[in-house]
Design a protein around this motif. Structure first.
Motif, PDB file in Angstrom:
ATOM      1  N   GLU A  28      10.635  -1.304 -20.189  1.00  0.00           N
ATOM      2  CA  GLU A  28       9.244  -0.882 -20.272  1.00  0.00           C
ATOM      3  C   GLU A  28       8.464  -2.043 -20.886  1.00  0.00           C
ATOM      4  OE1 GLU A  28       8.798   3.291 -21.777  1.00  0.00           O
ATOM      5  OE2 GLU A  28      10.991   3.160 -21.899  1.00  0.00           O
ATOM      6  N   ILE A  29       7.150  -2.051 -20.721  1.00  0.00           N
ATOM      7  CA  ILE A  29       6.353  -3.145 -21.276  1.00  0.00           C
ATOM      8  C   ILE A  29       6.482  -3.162 -22.788  1.00  0.00           C
ATOM      9  CG2 ILE A  29       4.008  -4.047 -21.593  1.00  0.00           C
ATOM     10  CD1 ILE A  29       3.330  -2.962 -18.815  1.00  0.00           C
ATOM     11  N   ASP A  30       6.733  -4.333 -23.333  1.00  0.00           N
ATOM     12  CA  ASP A  30       6.795  -4.511 -24.787  1.00  0.00           C
ATOM     13  C   ASP A  30       5.356  -4.692 -25.276  1.00  0.00           C
ATOM     14  OD1 ASP A  30       7.047  -5.545 -27.422  1.00  0.00           O
ATOM     15  OD2 ASP A  30       9.083  -6.219 -26.965  1.00  0.00           O
ATOM     16  N   TYR A  31       4.738  -3.596 -25.681  1.00  0.00           N
ATOM     17  CA  TYR A  31       3.311  -3.625 -26.002  1.00  0.00           C
ATOM     18  C   TYR A  31       2.938  -4.632 -27.090  1.00  0.00           C
ATOM     19  CZ  TYR A  31       3.349   0.823 -23.394  1.00  0.00           C
ATOM     20  OH  TYR A  31       3.518   1.800 -22.447  1.00  0.00           O
ATOM     21  N   VAL A  40      -5.281 -13.043 -16.243  1.00  0.00           N
ATOM     22  CA  VAL A  40      -3.867 -12.797 -16.530  1.00  0.00           C
ATOM     23  C   VAL A  40      -3.267 -11.933 -15.426  1.00  0.00           C
ATOM     24  CG1 VAL A  40      -2.222 -11.679 -18.086  1.00  0.00           C
ATOM     25  CG2 VAL A  40      -4.109 -13.031 -19.024  1.00  0.00           C
ATOM     26  N   VAL A  41      -2.114 -12.365 -14.960  1.00  0.00           N
ATOM     27  CA  VAL A  41      -1.339 -11.619 -13.971  1.00  0.00           C
ATOM     28  C   VAL A  41      -0.032 -11.172 -14.621  1.00  0.00           C
ATOM     29  CG1 VAL A  41      -0.197 -11.709 -11.733  1.00  0.00           C
ATOM     30  CG2 VAL A  41      -2.296 -13.023 -12.107  1.00  0.00           C
ATOM     31  N   PHE A  42       0.299  -9.900 -14.471  1.00  0.00           N
ATOM     32  CA  PHE A  42       1.622  -9.413 -14.879  1.00  0.00           C
ATOM     33  C   PHE A  42       2.528  -9.612 -13.681  1.00  0.00           C
ATOM     34  CE2 PHE A  42       5.012  -6.555 -16.075  1.00  0.00           C
ATOM     35  CZ  PHE A  42       5.015  -6.598 -17.469  1.00  0.00           C
ATOM     36  N   HIS A  43       3.560 -10.448 -13.850  1.00  0.00           N
ATOM     37  CA  HIS A  43       4.363 -10.864 -12.707  1.00  0.00           C
ATOM     38  C   HIS A  43       5.425  -9.835 -12.328  1.00  0.00           C
ATOM     39  CE1 HIS A  43       7.322 -11.852 -15.642  1.00  0.00           C
ATOM     40  NE2 HIS A  43       6.888 -13.067 -15.939  1.00  0.00           N
ATOM     41  N   MET A  44       6.398 -10.272 -11.535  1.00  0.00           N
ATOM     42  CA  MET A  44       7.363  -9.338 -10.957  1.00  0.00           C
ATOM     43  C   MET A  44       8.313  -8.709 -11.965  1.00  0.00           C
ATOM     44  SD  MET A  44       8.219 -10.854  -7.195  1.00  0.00           S
ATOM     45  CE  MET A  44       6.985 -10.861  -5.897  1.00  0.00           C
ATOM     46  N   ALA A  45       8.132  -8.984 -13.247  1.00  0.00           N
ATOM     47  CA  ALA A  45       8.805  -8.161 -14.253  1.00  0.00           C
ATOM     48  C   ALA A  45       8.431  -6.698 -14.030  1.00  0.00           C
ATOM     49  CB  ALA A  45       8.390  -8.598 -15.662  1.00  0.00           C
ATOM     50  N   PHE A  46       7.267  -6.484 -13.422  1.00  0.00           N
ATOM     51  CA  PHE A  46       6.813  -5.112 -13.144  1.00  0.00           C
ATOM     52  C   PHE A  46       7.829  -4.359 -12.301  1.00  0.00           C
ATOM     53  CE2 PHE A  46       4.231  -1.820 -11.088  1.00  0.00           C
ATOM     54  CZ  PHE A  46       3.540  -1.316 -12.185  1.00  0.00           C
ATOM     55  N   ASP A  47       8.501  -5.073 -11.394  1.00  0.00           N
ATOM     56  CA  ASP A  47       9.459  -4.422 -10.506  1.00  0.00           C
ATOM     57  C   ASP A  47      10.717  -3.968 -11.225  1.00  0.00           C
ATOM     58  OD1 ASP A  47       7.682  -4.854  -8.448  1.00  0.00           O
ATOM     59  OD2 ASP A  47       8.645  -6.703  -7.784  1.00  0.00           O
ATOM     60  N   ARG A  58      -4.368  -8.543 -12.591  1.00  0.00           N
ATOM     61  CA  ARG A  58      -3.598  -8.422 -11.355  1.00  0.00           C
ATOM     62  C   ARG A  58      -2.128  -8.143 -11.675  1.00  0.00           C
ATOM     63  NH1 ARG A  58      -4.505 -13.524  -9.643  1.00  0.00           N
ATOM     64  NH2 ARG A  58      -6.647 -12.860  -9.235  1.00  0.00           N
ATOM     65  N   ILE A  59      -1.463  -7.400 -10.789  1.00  0.00           N
ATOM     66  CA  ILE A  59      -0.018  -7.193 -10.860  1.00  0.00           C
ATOM     67  C   ILE A  59       0.602  -7.775  -9.601  1.00  0.00           C
ATOM     68  CG2 ILE A  59       1.860  -5.505 -10.874  1.00  0.00           C
ATOM     69  CD1 ILE A  59      -0.068  -3.565 -12.320  1.00  0.00           C
ATOM     70  N   LEU A  60       1.557  -8.674  -9.781  1.00  0.00           N
ATOM     71  CA  LEU A  60       2.324  -9.219  -8.664  1.00  0.00           C
ATOM     72  C   LEU A  60       3.568  -8.359  -8.490  1.00  0.00           C
ATOM     73  CD1 LEU A  60       3.079 -11.406  -6.575  1.00  0.00           C
ATOM     74  CD2 LEU A  60       4.038 -12.742  -8.468  1.00  0.00           C
ATOM     75  N   THR A  61       3.744  -7.806  -7.296  1.00  0.00           N
ATOM     76  CA  THR A  61       4.868  -6.890  -7.106  1.00  0.00           C
ATOM     77  C   THR A  61       5.458  -6.993  -5.700  1.00  0.00           C
ATOM     78  OG1 THR A  61       5.557  -4.559  -7.163  1.00  0.00           O
ATOM     79  CG2 THR A  61       3.284  -4.999  -6.489  1.00  0.00           C
ATOM     80  N   HIS A  62       6.769  -6.824  -5.650  1.00  0.00           N
ATOM     81  CA  HIS A  62       7.514  -6.712  -4.405  1.00  0.00           C
ATOM     82  C   HIS A  62       7.717  -5.233  -4.058  1.00  0.00           C
ATOM     83  CE1 HIS A  62      10.278  -8.036  -1.264  1.00  0.00           C
ATOM     84  NE2 HIS A  62      11.254  -7.297  -1.752  1.00  0.00           N
ATOM     85  N   GLY A  63       7.414  -4.392  -5.017  1.00  0.00           N
ATOM     86  CA  GLY A  63       7.524  -2.958  -4.798  1.00  0.00           C
ATOM     87  C   GLY A  63       8.901  -2.375  -5.040  1.00  0.00           C
TER      88      GLY A  63
END
Length: 210
Positions: free
Chosen positions: A102-105, A120-127, A148-153
């Protein structure tokens, strides 16, 4: 349509710009998913994009592997943010997770404070975040000014076509509050189909323009 070219260094930046890229995600060590490039590389890339009215987004990531960073690594990232700013980077790409993915706030808040004034872009850690938590984590990113969020889904080992339905759900949940940038496996042959399916106006990749 904005094509964001993922560049490991500056060797292909001119070619990408000539082919239509208008945003460069600049990193090093793509074999591990990208790490922070050097000051000189950032500075050179910023000069290169100027004639094209394009922008440089600099990866802030101290190493490959997971996205769980120690306090020392956060200090390194804070230093790299300052150097990227000094080199003229238009924006930054980073993400920090807990051991539960989970995101480390608290750690993200430190980085976001240092990044003020830059996109700021949150990268593919989102995936790596479990799907059931992604909507809530997206909301947190919105509340904290992430652009922005960069995601592969989904899993990087799977085709992006397997994840278009989930990316579409993320776009619907975002509702214009934050940009969703699809990436991973997008190329000249499939970019139009992906853009049309998702209704997006930006795509990311190492092969998105040639």
């Amino acid at each position: 349509m904005i094509y964001e070219f993922c560049a490991e260094n500056v060797t292909l930046v001119d070619k990408a710009l000539e082919a239509g890229a208008r945003r460069i995600e600049l990193c090093d060590n793509l074999t591990v998913g990208g790490t922070t490039p050097s000051y000189g590389v950032i500075e050179a890339a910023v000069r290169m994009v100027q004639p094209y009215d394009a922008t440089v987004m600099t990866m802030i990531r101290p190493r490959g592997g997971d996205f769980v960073y120690s306090d020392l690594e956060i200090e390194m990232m804070l230093s790299d943010i300052q150097k990227a700013r000094e080199a003229g980077s238009h924006g930054l790409v980073f993400g920090v997770l807990t051991e539960n993915n989970e995101i480390d706030y608290p750690k993200m808040e430190r980085l976001l404070e240092a990044a003020q004034g830059l996109d700021v872009v949150f990268h593919m850690a989102f995936d790596a975040i479990p799907a059931e938590y992604q909507f809530g984590e997206l909301d947190w990113l919105v509340e904290h000014g992430v652009k922005r969020i960069l995601t592969h889904g989904g899993l990087a080992s799977e085709s992006i076509f397997e994840h278009l339905a989930w990316i579409d759900e993320l776009i619907e949940h975002a509702a214009g509050r934050i940009e969703i940038l699809p990436g991973g496996g997008i190329n000249l042959e499939n970019r139009a189909e992906i853009a049309d399916t998702l209704g997006v106006d930006q795509l990311h990749g190492t092969k998105v323009v040639f």
